[in-house]
Design a protein around this motif. Structure first.
Motif, PDB file in Angstrom:
ATOM      1  N   ASN A 360       0.583  -1.171  -0.035  1.00  0.00           N
ATOM      2  CA  ASN A 360       0.096   0.049  -0.217  1.00  0.00           C
ATOM      3  C   ASN A 360       0.724   1.529  -0.014  1.00  0.00           C
ATOM      4  OD1 ASN A 360      -2.527  -1.409   0.131  1.00  0.00           O
ATOM      5  ND2 ASN A 360      -2.547  -1.377   2.251  1.00  0.00           N
ATOM      6  N   SER A 361       1.831   1.289   0.804  1.00  0.00           N
ATOM      7  CA  SER A 361       2.628   2.404   0.936  1.00  0.00           C
ATOM      8  C   SER A 361       3.583   2.564  -0.226  1.00  0.00           C
ATOM      9  CB  SER A 361       3.631   2.601   1.837  1.00  0.00           C
ATOM     10  OG  SER A 361       2.864   2.629   3.391  1.00  0.00           O
ATOM     11  N   THR A 362       4.038   1.631  -0.949  1.00  0.00           N
ATOM     12  CA  THR A 362       4.732   1.658  -2.330  1.00  0.00           C
ATOM     13  C   THR A 362       3.937   2.281  -3.465  1.00  0.00           C
ATOM     14  OG1 THR A 362       6.087  -0.144  -1.511  1.00  0.00           O
ATOM     15  CG2 THR A 362       6.001   0.177  -3.869  1.00  0.00           C
ATOM     16  N   LEU A 363       2.720   1.662  -3.267  1.00  0.00           N
ATOM     17  CA  LEU A 363       1.587   2.462  -4.361  1.00  0.00           C
ATOM     18  C   LEU A 363       1.587   3.647  -4.164  1.00  0.00           C
ATOM     19  CD1 LEU A 363      -1.225  -0.365  -5.322  1.00  0.00           C
ATOM     20  CD2 LEU A 363       0.956   0.071  -6.806  1.00  0.00           C
ATOM     21  N   GLU A 364       1.211   4.143  -2.961  1.00  0.00           N
ATOM     22  CA  GLU A 364       0.918   5.636  -2.447  1.00  0.00           C
ATOM     23  C   GLU A 364       2.015   6.344  -3.187  1.00  0.00           C
ATOM     24  OE1 GLU A 364      -1.989   4.541   1.156  1.00  0.00           O
ATOM     25  OE2 GLU A 364       0.063   5.364   1.611  1.00  0.00           O
ATOM     26  N   ALA A 365       3.240   6.011  -2.571  1.00  0.00           N
ATOM     27  CA  ALA A 365       4.282   6.674  -3.070  1.00  0.00           C
ATOM     28  C   ALA A 365       4.851   6.725  -4.505  1.00  0.00           C
ATOM     29  CB  ALA A 365       5.609   6.186  -2.653  1.00  0.00           C
ATOM     30  N   LEU A 366       4.403   5.550  -5.371  1.00  0.00           N
ATOM     31  CA  LEU A 366       4.611   5.596  -6.780  1.00  0.00           C
ATOM     32  C   LEU A 366       3.583   6.636  -7.528  1.00  0.00           C
ATOM     33  CD1 LEU A 366       5.236   2.148  -7.337  1.00  0.00           C
ATOM     34  CD2 LEU A 366       6.962   3.373  -7.881  1.00  0.00           C
ATOM     35  N   SER A 367       2.242   6.708  -6.784  1.00  0.00           N
ATOM     36  CA  SER A 367       1.319   7.333  -7.379  1.00  0.00           C
ATOM     37  C   SER A 367       1.306   8.999  -7.303  1.00  0.00           C
ATOM     38  CB  SER A 367      -0.040   6.723  -6.851  1.00  0.00           C
ATOM     39  OG  SER A 367      -0.381   5.708  -6.988  1.00  0.00           O
ATOM     40  N   LEU A 368       2.127   9.141  -6.171  1.00  0.00           N
ATOM     41  CA  LEU A 368       2.431  10.544  -5.742  1.00  0.00           C
ATOM     42  C   LEU A 368       3.745  11.154  -6.240  1.00  0.00           C
ATOM     43  CD1 LEU A 368       0.424  10.468  -2.533  1.00  0.00           C
ATOM     44  CD2 LEU A 368      -0.323  11.476  -4.455  1.00  0.00           C
ATOM     45  N   GLY A 369       4.539  10.451  -6.557  1.00  0.00           N
ATOM     46  CA  GLY A 369       6.053  10.702  -7.363  1.00  0.00           C
ATOM     47  C   GLY A 369       6.947  11.075  -6.219  1.00  0.00           C
ATOM     48  N   VAL A 370       6.891  10.021  -5.153  1.00  0.00           N
ATOM     49  CA  VAL A 370       7.848  10.444  -4.125  1.00  0.00           C
ATOM     50  C   VAL A 370       9.163   9.177  -4.353  1.00  0.00           C
ATOM     51  CG1 VAL A 370       8.170  10.820  -1.635  1.00  0.00           C
ATOM     52  CG2 VAL A 370       6.289  11.306  -2.571  1.00  0.00           C
ATOM     53  N   PRO A 371      10.231   9.681  -4.279  1.00  0.00           N
ATOM     54  CA  PRO A 371      11.296   8.977  -4.312  1.00  0.00           C
ATOM     55  C   PRO A 371      11.430   7.931  -2.737  1.00  0.00           C
ATOM     56  CG  PRO A 371      12.208  10.823  -4.875  1.00  0.00           C
ATOM     57  CD  PRO A 371      10.719  11.121  -4.480  1.00  0.00           C
ATOM     58  N   LEU A 372      12.070   6.739  -2.898  1.00  0.00           N
ATOM     59  CA  LEU A 372      11.887   5.752  -1.714  1.00  0.00           C
ATOM     60  C   LEU A 372      13.249   5.503  -1.143  1.00  0.00           C
ATOM     61  CD1 LEU A 372       9.166   3.788  -3.252  1.00  0.00           C
ATOM     62  CD2 LEU A 372       8.780   5.012  -1.158  1.00  0.00           C
ATOM     63  N   ILE A 373      13.293   5.396   0.296  1.00  0.00           N
ATOM     64  CA  ILE A 373      14.553   4.681   0.595  1.00  0.00           C
ATOM     65  C   ILE A 373      13.888   3.257   1.343  1.00  0.00           C
ATOM     66  CG2 ILE A 373      16.381   4.703   2.417  1.00  0.00           C
ATOM     67  CD1 ILE A 373      16.701   7.736   2.208  1.00  0.00           C
ATOM     68  N   ALA A 374      14.259   2.184   0.882  1.00  0.00           N
ATOM     69  CA  ALA A 374      13.609   0.950   1.195  1.00  0.00           C
ATOM     70  C   ALA A 374      14.229   0.343   2.222  1.00  0.00           C
ATOM     71  CB  ALA A 374      13.850  -0.094  -0.080  1.00  0.00           C
ATOM     72  N   MET A 375      13.577   0.052   3.295  1.00  0.00           N
ATOM     73  CA  MET A 375      14.191  -0.695   4.541  1.00  0.00           C
ATOM     74  C   MET A 375      13.021  -1.913   4.747  1.00  0.00           C
ATOM     75  SD  MET A 375      15.650   2.339   6.823  1.00  0.00           S
ATOM     76  CE  MET A 375      15.852   0.981   8.367  1.00  0.00           C
ATOM     77  N   PRO A 376      12.997  -2.796   4.078  1.00  0.00           N
ATOM     78  CA  PRO A 376      11.868  -3.996   4.092  1.00  0.00           C
ATOM     79  C   PRO A 376      12.139  -4.701   5.434  1.00  0.00           C
ATOM     80  CG  PRO A 376      13.662  -4.587   2.502  1.00  0.00           C
ATOM     81  CD  PRO A 376      13.954  -2.943   2.758  1.00  0.00           C
ATOM     82  N   GLN A 377      11.067  -5.064   6.004  1.00  0.00           N
ATOM     83  CA  GLN A 377      11.101  -5.864   7.268  1.00  0.00           C
ATOM     84  C   GLN A 377      10.826  -7.207   7.198  1.00  0.00           C
ATOM     85  OE1 GLN A 377      12.406  -3.958  10.241  1.00  0.00           O
ATOM     86  NE2 GLN A 377      12.706  -2.834   8.306  1.00  0.00           N
ATOM     87  N   TRP A 378       9.698  -7.705   6.207  1.00  0.00           N
ATOM     88  CA  TRP A 378       9.310  -8.993   6.295  1.00  0.00           C
ATOM     89  C   TRP A 378       8.277  -9.355   5.195  1.00  0.00           C
ATOM     90  CZ3 TRP A 378       4.926 -11.399   9.344  1.00  0.00           C
ATOM     91  CH2 TRP A 378       3.986 -10.588   9.487  1.00  0.00           C
ATOM     92  N   THR A 379       7.723 -10.306   5.409  1.00  0.00           N
ATOM     93  CA  THR A 379       6.488 -10.507   4.088  1.00  0.00           C
ATOM     94  C   THR A 379       6.974 -10.301   2.802  1.00  0.00           C
ATOM     95  OG1 THR A 379       4.320 -10.750   3.779  1.00  0.00           O
ATOM     96  CG2 THR A 379       5.213  -8.772   4.931  1.00  0.00           C
ATOM     97  N   ASP A 380       6.138  -9.653   2.210  1.00  0.00           N
ATOM     98  CA  ASP A 380       6.308  -9.261   0.792  1.00  0.00           C
ATOM     99  C   ASP A 380       7.423  -8.136   0.353  1.00  0.00           C
ATOM    100  OD1 ASP A 380       4.667  -7.240   1.977  1.00  0.00           O
ATOM    101  OD2 ASP A 380       3.755  -6.776  -0.091  1.00  0.00           O
ATOM    102  N   GLN A 381       7.681  -7.235   1.564  1.00  0.00           N
ATOM    103  CA  GLN A 381       8.407  -6.071   1.243  1.00  0.00           C
ATOM    104  C   GLN A 381       9.877  -6.160   0.769  1.00  0.00           C
ATOM    105  OE1 GLN A 381       8.125  -4.930   5.563  1.00  0.00           O
ATOM    106  NE2 GLN A 381       6.277  -5.092   5.724  1.00  0.00           N
ATOM    107  N   GLY A 382      10.331  -7.326   0.960  1.00  0.00           N
ATOM    108  CA  GLY A 382      11.881  -7.312   0.086  1.00  0.00           C
ATOM    109  C   GLY A 382      11.664  -7.700  -1.070  1.00  0.00           C
ATOM    110  N   THR A 383      10.733  -7.957  -1.780  1.00  0.00           N
ATOM    111  CA  THR A 383      10.306  -8.035  -3.270  1.00  0.00           C
ATOM    112  C   THR A 383      10.096  -6.732  -3.826  1.00  0.00           C
ATOM    113  OG1 THR A 383       9.451 -10.542  -2.643  1.00  0.00           O
ATOM    114  CG2 THR A 383       8.858  -9.223  -4.967  1.00  0.00           C
TER     115      THR A 383
END
Length: 462
Positions: A360-383
């Motif tokens: 959800n957060s990834t889609l929101e950031a992509l939809s609003l054009g915000v660059p990301l710093i990725a710190m995945p924790q578990w589940t699907d987040q690494g992918t």
């Protein structure tokens, strides 16, 4: 039963029951999809568990055009917290849920407003069996990316052997993945056996579905969507972000409408309003992820050392992990327990987003054009992080040390790269490009818009 709300739309020729798994991150995308169906004249009955609805403030149910109903998970007074374990909870839910969903469908039919379709969170595959037993159209709603579901499907079929033993994996429609790029239930096999079974069982009966709906954007995942469409009647209908932040076609659709937390709206927006453009680092790890005390400390000092303004969401349950004396130690910092994330991400002052990479957060950031710093924790987040960095090229992933900790120097480096460097400029330009693609998808005639229209047309003529 939770008291229903009267449907304010004109009489429609289709009625869709939308069943959400009782968790904030699962309800929000289904709710947004329901709003878009309702906008096209489909009557919606939004369903979750008795306890979930009780835990939501009635003030937040600003959904006058939808009907709210509930089923039982066997723990009506406490939900999952009332069970001795997640395994016990799911076993009871899987026993009681189908019975009470069936009762609800019969009640709707007897009231003169029978359902035509059940759209259900894919975590609840038994809902498809109930729909079929009642002669209804059934459609699972995939709340995670198509890439992640591709991986889980191959695991379900036994085509990915666990524990992982290969150095590289190449699956249909996906870039080459290392074990660390896989969902944690696979990469750290045995870490959450109950949840692992839950996600794999998503595909147990999916072959009986009339539709498979995905909260993704075709242009984001073209190759894997094309492959999945060969085996299922799959359609992408995302991003499921309130219309105000995308196409603005749904009047008054300014937020998700339901939240389990009380955001510090006024405090956050007043603080952002006086900050220079693209000067603020926004930090949030969602509603579930819990960082270790050591990681919290490294993140805290990495943020401070970056010399950027930062707005950090630290849930009340996580506050004790903050370094002693940290709050108030920097005039450039605002630490809050929750905030209106969409409003924050869409604010001109925000320059990047430090995130756990929940979908959800990834889609929101992509939809609003915000660059990301990725710190995945578990589940699907690494992918998701793998795609953010190497496929969409809209962010950076700081190095993790041998203890699994991202150190302050790595965090500071990534922030400075995105906020100050030429490489950061390129990442920001990519983020703007994906923002346009995401918005175009739900605009009139866009890929997701066409898929929703097709779904509605088939419903009304089924």
């Amino acid at each position: 039963m939770h008291a229903g709300m009267e449907n304010q739309t004109t009489p429609s020729s289709a009625h869709c029951v939308v069943l959400a798994y009782p968790a904030q991150g699962h309800l929000n995308p289904l709710l947004q999809f329901a709003k878009r169906l309702n906008h096209r004249g489909v009557k919606i009955t939004l369903v979750s568990t008795h306890f979930f609805w009780k835990s939501i403030s009635t003030k937040q149910l600003s959904l006058s055009s939808l009907t709210i109903e509930s089923i039982s998970d066997g723990y009506d007074d406490a939900g999952q917290e009332g069970a001795e374990s997640l395994k016990v909870y799911l076993e009871k839910f899987w026993e009681v849920g189908p019975q009470t969903l069936n009762q609800l469908l019969h009640k709707l039919a007897e009231s003169g407003c029978p359902a035509d379709c059940v759209v259900y969170d894919s975590f609840l595959p038994w809902a498809l069996d109930v729909a079929k037993d009642n002669g209804l159209v059934g459609a699972p709603f995939l709340t995670q990316s198509c890439a992640v579901n591709d991986i889980y499907f191959h695991a379900h079929k036994g085509l990915i052997k666990v524990p992982l033993s290969e150095e590289k994996y190449l699956l249909p429609g996906l870039v080459e993945l290392e074990p660390c790029d896989m969902p944690s239930f696979i990469s750290v096999y045995g870490s959450y056996p109950v949840v692992w079974q839950l996600v794999v069982d998503t595909f147990a009966n999916i072959g009986k579905a009339d539709w498979v709906l995905s909260n993704s954007v075709y242009e984001l995942e073209e190759e894997v969507v094309d492959w999945m469409m060969k085996i299922w009647p799959l359609r992408t209908i995302g991003p499921t972000v309130p219309s105000m932040f995308l196409d603005k076609r749904l009047e008054d659709d300014k937020d998700y409408g339901i939240s389990m937390f009380n955001p510090n709206n006024e405090t956050c927006m007043k603080w952002l309003n006086v900050k220079p453009k693209a000067s603020v680092v926004y930090v949030s790890f969602g509603s579930l992820a819990a960082l270790s005390e050591e990681q919290m400390e490294e993140l805290a000092w990495g943020l401070k050392d970056s010399n950027s303004h930062f707005l950090w969401v630290v849930r009340s349950s996580e506050e004790a992990k903050l370094p002693k004396g940290f709050v108030g130690s920097s005039e450039k910092a605002l630490v809050v327990s929750w905030c209106p994330q969409l409003e924050v991400l869409s604010h001109d002052a925000v320059g990047c987003f430090v995130t756990h990479c929940g979908w959800n957060s990834t889609l929101e950031a992509l939809s609003l054009g915000v660059p990301l710093i990725a710190m995945p924790q578990w589940t699907d987040q690494g992918t998701n992080a793998k795609h953010i960095v190497d496929v969409w090229k809209t962010g950076l992933k700081p190095l993790v040390d041998e203890k699994g900790i991202v150190r302050r120097e790595a965090i500071e480096h990534c922030i400075r790269e995105i906020m100050e460097s030429e490489r950061g400029k390129e990442i920001r330009n990519n983020a703007v490009k994906w923002r346009s693609l995401a918005r175009n998808a739900v605009d009139d005639g866009g890929s997701s818009d066409k898929n929703i229209e097709e779904f509605v047309a088939k419903l009304k003529h089924s």
